[in-house]
Design an enzyme around this catalytic site. Sequence first.
Site, PDB file in Angstrom:
ATOM      1  N   CYS A 164      35.626  42.939  25.912  1.00  0.00           N
ATOM      2  CA  CYS A 164      35.458  44.459  25.752  1.00  0.00           C
ATOM      3  C   CYS A 164      34.161  45.014  25.481  1.00  0.00           C
ATOM      4  O   CYS A 164      33.446  45.930  25.775  1.00  0.00           O
ATOM      5  CB  CYS A 164      36.682  44.955  24.798  1.00  0.00           C
ATOM      6  SG  CYS A 164      38.348  44.792  25.000  1.00  0.00           S
ATOM      7  N   LYS A 196      41.779  53.579  24.534  1.00  0.00           N
ATOM      8  CA  LYS A 196      41.695  53.171  25.911  1.00  0.00           C
ATOM      9  C   LYS A 196      42.901  51.817  26.317  1.00  0.00           C
ATOM     10  O   LYS A 196      43.480  51.401  25.283  1.00  0.00           O
ATOM     11  CB  LYS A 196      40.360  52.386  26.008  1.00  0.00           C
ATOM     12  CG  LYS A 196      40.245  50.978  25.154  1.00  0.00           C
ATOM     13  CD  LYS A 196      38.736  50.465  25.322  1.00  0.00           C
ATOM     14  CE  LYS A 196      38.531  49.447  24.640  1.00  0.00           C
ATOM     15  NZ  LYS A 196      39.099  47.906  24.921  1.00  0.00           N
ATOM     16  N   ASP A 224      37.239  48.447  19.362  1.00  0.00           N
ATOM     17  CA  ASP A 224      38.477  47.644  18.962  1.00  0.00           C
ATOM     18  C   ASP A 224      38.211  46.906  17.796  1.00  0.00           C
ATOM     19  O   ASP A 224      38.931  45.711  17.612  1.00  0.00           O
ATOM     20  CB  ASP A 224      38.536  46.733  20.081  1.00  0.00           C
ATOM     21  CG  ASP A 224      38.768  47.409  21.454  1.00  0.00           C
ATOM     22  OD1 ASP A 224      39.015  48.622  21.603  1.00  0.00           O
ATOM     23  OD2 ASP A 224      38.665  46.713  22.394  1.00  0.00           O
TER      24      ASP A 224
END
Length: 183
Positions: free
Chosen positions: A119, A86, A10
């Site tokens: 995350c 995701k 990310d």
Amino acid sequence: MPQTALIIVDIQNDYFPGGAFELEGADAAAKKAAKALAAFRANKLPVIHIRHENLSPEAGFFLPGTKGAEIHPAAAPLDGETVLAKHYPNSFRETGLEQELRKLDVRKVVVIGMMTLLCIDATVRAACDLGFEVVVLHDACAARALEFNGAVVPAAQVHAAFLAALRLFYAEVVATDALVGAL
């Protein structure tokens, strides 16, 4: 021969200054992430990019098709590098990440990216639970402040607390320069 892979989680525009969900230290973490990424590429080791997409417009960031959801230039994938989308904090949930790692005979993963408190934490715990040896590059990750019961916990303390917890069982936690020097 078993391999080590880099999982970049990310590192997307919305986390950087001016983005919809800014993290403290995103620019500094991205510079270290770029250094790790360059080292993995130079050593011809697998690199897997994870890109979060929020399916709910109420989320307000990482919305599909927006500039904020794009991977930041510091960690931009090259042609041929795997990019997985995701929709949950855990990079293994409902993605092909585990299958990709198994196909490459990866036994050890190095995890970098955003957000340490969600995350990164979820991905590291899942990787360990799936039997991978895990390393987290603490200076190639970023966090944000949290509020609990009326108290604000500064981002640096959130980052340190989550990494300290991961280090207890789930991962080795090291600086980028230490890992790059050992590749």
